[in-house]
Design an enzyme around this catalytic site. Structure first.
Site, PDB file in Angstrom:
ATOM      1  N   GLU A   1      -4.346   6.395   2.268  1.00  0.00           N
ATOM      2  CA  GLU A   1      -4.055   7.743   1.793  1.00  0.00           C
ATOM      3  C   GLU A   1      -2.683   8.266   2.186  1.00  0.00           C
ATOM      4  O   GLU A   1      -2.046   9.009   1.437  1.00  0.00           O
ATOM      5  CB  GLU A   1      -5.113   8.723   2.330  1.00  0.00           C
TER       6      GLU A   1
ATOM      7  N   GLN B   1       0.830  -1.207   0.000  1.00  0.00           N
ATOM      8  CA  GLN B   1       0.000   0.000   0.000  1.00  0.00           C
ATOM      9  C   GLN B   1       0.865   1.258   0.000  1.00  0.00           C
ATOM     10  O   GLN B   1       0.582   2.223  -0.709  1.00  0.00           O
ATOM     11  CB  GLN B   1      -0.882   0.009   1.250  1.00  0.00           C
TER      12      GLN B   1
ATOM     13  N   LYS C   1      -4.761   2.062  12.328  1.00  0.00           N
ATOM     14  CA  LYS C   1      -4.996   3.287  11.561  1.00  0.00           C
ATOM     15  C   LYS C   1      -4.979   2.930  10.072  1.00  0.00           C
ATOM     16  O   LYS C   1      -4.215   2.082   9.642  1.00  0.00           O
ATOM     17  CB  LYS C   1      -3.913   4.327  11.840  1.00  0.00           C
TER      18      LYS C   1
END
Length: 791
Positions: free
Chosen positions: A751, A684, A747
């Site tokens: 983004e 990611q 978390k």
């Protein structure tokens, strides 16, 4: 507060956090993973959109004669004959029942408001025949001159009271920023420009609509949010929500463009009901540029006042951008400017201009990505102006609390550790502070860095956990997997919650018949769904414990349920851990085939309020004072400010003869709470950085100023990074525990990987060349022009 035996702290992990392979990987490699345009449906027909060639005007005639004569054509719908929905988005928006991005629905009248607007839907027995028929439709227009952007001389800029379609204030003031800036010993002012960007996921948007009668609908939809799509369709159609089913098992990327509800979906559904056949419509790549939003063209002006020693005194942020004729959407760039550093005075102001474009939409880190480009570039400029190392300058202005939110303490913050580890991995101490002094052959070499951050958006969802006596389990939640690994990480969470090996756990998602969950967007899915699974597991634990303490054959017989703890699927006495048994053992002995738990999980502020408010925790007694209320009295903040943080370090080579820029080294270090899967999380963060490098160096959609049409609406001319553009990257995570955000301390990471990336590249370019580039993307022509210009 009543104490629950399930303690909201990080449980010991077995597979959570490990680099487990994707559970859906084999299905994708073998081609058995079905996307929205791949479900086999009996009697399926195909739809194709005919879109407008103009951006503003009125349809004077539509000639479908030739198209209707084509073999296989079943029906052609235009504004003159398409069935109308029960309500249009604009009406739902007034009733505050519309959460999607665009409140305008095409094909309701003859008016045209943007290029590429749907003007007809052709339905035929094959995709090829529908495509051919659509090409034969002739549309005549009364053409008007369009407005193409906020830069158009005819555009009228206005101050919106709210942006992001009502979610964020259009103006914000903290302290006295104008006065502080005017009196600041050191001042810096600069304007930054960000080009239009489009999302370009591999899978284009697709809808397959299947009606049962006239009031029960199943839609296979490429959406990041099945719950939102279900609600939007129910409201538009005027039918109960439970009569609409939305299915999205696999998604080929979205980055925000599939996080909303768009006109092509409802047009497909209306046409399917009219022809009484299952109908599939897939957008073409050019239609993806005019049908599912974009990151708006924008410019930001940032003024910073500071002391001679480098302490920030004032931040004044202004933004101009383009919006549609109907909606006040703008990315909320000012939020990151307001919270990232310690500064006593701040203001934000937004201006919008209506143009003949569709409504823009969130695109990976909406607001934080472009906002950080302006802030982090200016921070480097100030550091250079004051002759302070850029990293030290950021540490000098480190925010030990959230000044943008009444001085709330952070729920956790590992930014200093990210700076230290990133600088060590990258070799920041070898950076030459004088720009334009380092060469590698004929290339100019530079190093830059920037800070990353992204907020925790509060959300809640539900999950169901069913444990079977034979030792396997099914875990369910109506989440979606963007392709980032939700299938896998939630399998890991379920496995640890029940003490089972992952291969004994089947996670199910992507169907509105499952327990409701939020969409995959705003980096909230992982935290919410994992919290929901843990809450559902807790519900199951309670039931099994209640059964065990009443079972004479159980080691826990006659124990108080509150004296029993569960870890990795094993129940035991808190005071005597050796006395206990597994959940499966107790269930098997009971003679029951299975047992189920279901519960709601919260992520962010909702979780903190549930577990800590009034319990003597930080939410009840904050450590730091806040600002002052209207009476001038000191206020105490409640709760914590919740963000992820990180740091990017970048090296570039610039060819002074060609103006080309190549990123040659990259290091990213992040503090994101509990990492659920090291492999998918690292992937990611790779993806986020690559996404940001594309925005920094090449991604730009061109809108013709005369016709307000996109001229490079394809992947041949809209440039995105390929393997040759990206160096080997180093991504690391610093250990971080956050008990306040959810049951696992998770978390989101979707983004944060892009925030600050463009600035890190621009800062490295400045270090290499001594030229500050403030217009994205930084293309070779801009670089050459800057190199030929004497500062």
């Amino acid at each position: 507060m009543e104490t629950n035996f399930f303690e909201p702290t990080l449980p010991p992990t077995n597979v959570v956090g490990k680099p487990m392979d994707r559970v859906d990987g084999r299905a994708k490699v073998m081609g058995t993973a079905r996307y929205s345009a791949e479900y086999p449906v009996n009697g399926l027909v195909h739809g194709v959109l005919k879109t407008s060639d103009i951006a503003k005007g009125k349809i004077t005639s539509i000639d479908t004669t030739a198209a209707a004569k084509e073999p296989g054509v079943i029906s052609i719908f235009t504004y003159q004959n398409i069935p109308k929905p029960a309500k249009v988005p604009s009406a739902l928006k007034e009733e505050k029942k519309w959460q999607a991005a665009q409140s305008y629905l095409p094909m309701q009248d003859a008016e045209i408001h943007y290029a590429g607007e749907p003007v007809a839907v052709v339905v035929a027995d094959t995709l090829e025949r529908a495509t051919q028929a659509a090409a034969l439709i002739k549309v005549s227009y009364q053409v008007e001159k369009p407005i193409d952007s906020y830069q158009d001389p005819k555009a009228d800029l206005f101050d919106p009271q709210k942006i992001q379609n009502g979610k964020t204030d259009g103006r914000k003031v903290r302290g006295n920023p104008e006065q502080a800036y005017a009196s600041a010993p050191v001042k810096h002012e600069a304007t930054y420009v960000h080009a239009i960007n489009h999302h370009n996921p591999m899978e284009p948007a697709a809808t397959t609509a299947v009606w049962e009668g006239s009031d029960r609908l199943t839609v296979y939809e490429s959406t990041q949010n099945i719950t939102m799509s279900q609600g939007s369709l129910a409201n538009l159609l005027g039918i109960p929500r439970d009569q609409v089913r939305v299915v999205t098992h696999h998604l080929g990327g979205g980055f925000g463009c599939k996080g909303s509800f768009w006109p092509h979906t409802i047009l497909t559904v209306l046409a399917a009901r009219a022809v009484n056949r299952p109908l599939r419509l897939v957008l073409t790549r050019p239609q993806m540029y005019t049908s599912v939003g974009h990151r708006e063209d924008q410019e930001q002006t940032l003024k910073i006042g500071a002391t001679q020693e480098g302490k920030l005194l004032s931040l004044i942020h202004e933004k101009k951008s383009t919006t549609s004729p109907w909606d006040n959407y703008a990315e909320s760039n000012s939020k990151v400017v307001n919270m990232l550093y310690a500064c006593p005075n701040f203001s934000a102001r937004y201006e919008l201009a209506r143009a003949n474009v569709m409504t823009a939409v969130w695109m990976r880190a909406p607001g934080e990505a472009p906002g950080s480009f302006a802030l982090e570039s200016s921070m480097d400029d100030l550091a250079h102006q004051l002759n302070i190392d850029p990293l030290q300058f950021r540490l000098l202005n480190y925010a030990d609390k959230d000044y943008s939110d009444k001085g709330k303490p952070w729920s956790s913050k590992s930014l200093k550790e990210c700076y230290t580890r990133g600088a060590e991995l990258f070799g920041w101490n070898k950076r030459n502070s004088k720009p334009g002094q380092t060469r590698r052959g004929n290339k100019l070499v530079g190093m830059g860095m920037a800070t990353a951050t992204y907020p925790v958006h509060s959300a809640q969802g539900t999950a169901r956990v069913r444990l079977f006596a034979d030792g396997h389990a099914v875990v369910q939640s109506g989440a979606t997997d963007l392709g980032t690994g939700t299938w896998t990480v939630m399998t890991q969470v379920g496995a640890d919650a029940l003490g089972l090996p992952p291969e004994k756990v089947r996670f199910e998602l992507g169907d509105t018949r499952l327990p409701t969950a939020p969409g995959s967007g705003g980096s909230q899915a992982a935290g919410t769904v994992s919290s929901s699974i843990m809450a559902a597991a807790e519900d199951l634990w309670k039931k099994v414990i209640d059964m065990a303490v009443g079972d004479k054959k159980s080691p826990l017989y006659k124990a108080k349920p509150t004296d029993v703890k569960v870890e990795l699927g094993r129940m035991f006495l808190k005071k005597n851990p050796k006395k206990g048994e597994t959940l499966v053992a107790a269930l098997s002995r009971s003679g029951m085939t299975d047992m189920e738990g279901m519960a709601m999980g919260k992520y962010g502020a909702g979780y903190e309020e549930k577990h800590f408010a009034g319990a003597g925790g930080a939410a009840a007694s904050p450590e730091e004072p806040g600002g002052k209320n209207e009476k001038g009295e000191e206020e105490k903040p409640s709760g914590h400010s919740m963000h992820s943080f990180g740091a990017h370090f970048c090296e570039v080579e610039v060819d002074p003869d060609l103006g080309t820029i190549r990123v040659t080294r990259w290091v990213g270090v992040h503090g994101v709470g509990q990492v659920l899967n090291l492999k998918t999380a690292t992937s990611q963060l790779y993806g986020g950085a690559i996404f940001g490098i594309g925005s920094a160096l090449m991604e730009e959609t061109f809108r013709d100023p005369n016709y307000a049409r996109y001229t490079n609406h394809n992947l041949a001319e809209y440039h995105i990074p390929v393997n040759a553009d990206i160096p080997d990257m180093q991504i690391e995570f610093v250990p971080e525990k956050d008990p306040y955000i959810n049951a696992l301390g998770v978390k989101g990471i979707g983004e944060i990987g892009i925030v600050g990336v463009a600035a890190a590249v621009a800062n490295a370019v400045y270090n290499a060349t001594g030229k500050r580039m403030r217009s994205l993307p930084i293309t070779p022509d801009k670089m050459l022009e800057a190199l030929r210009t004497t500062a």
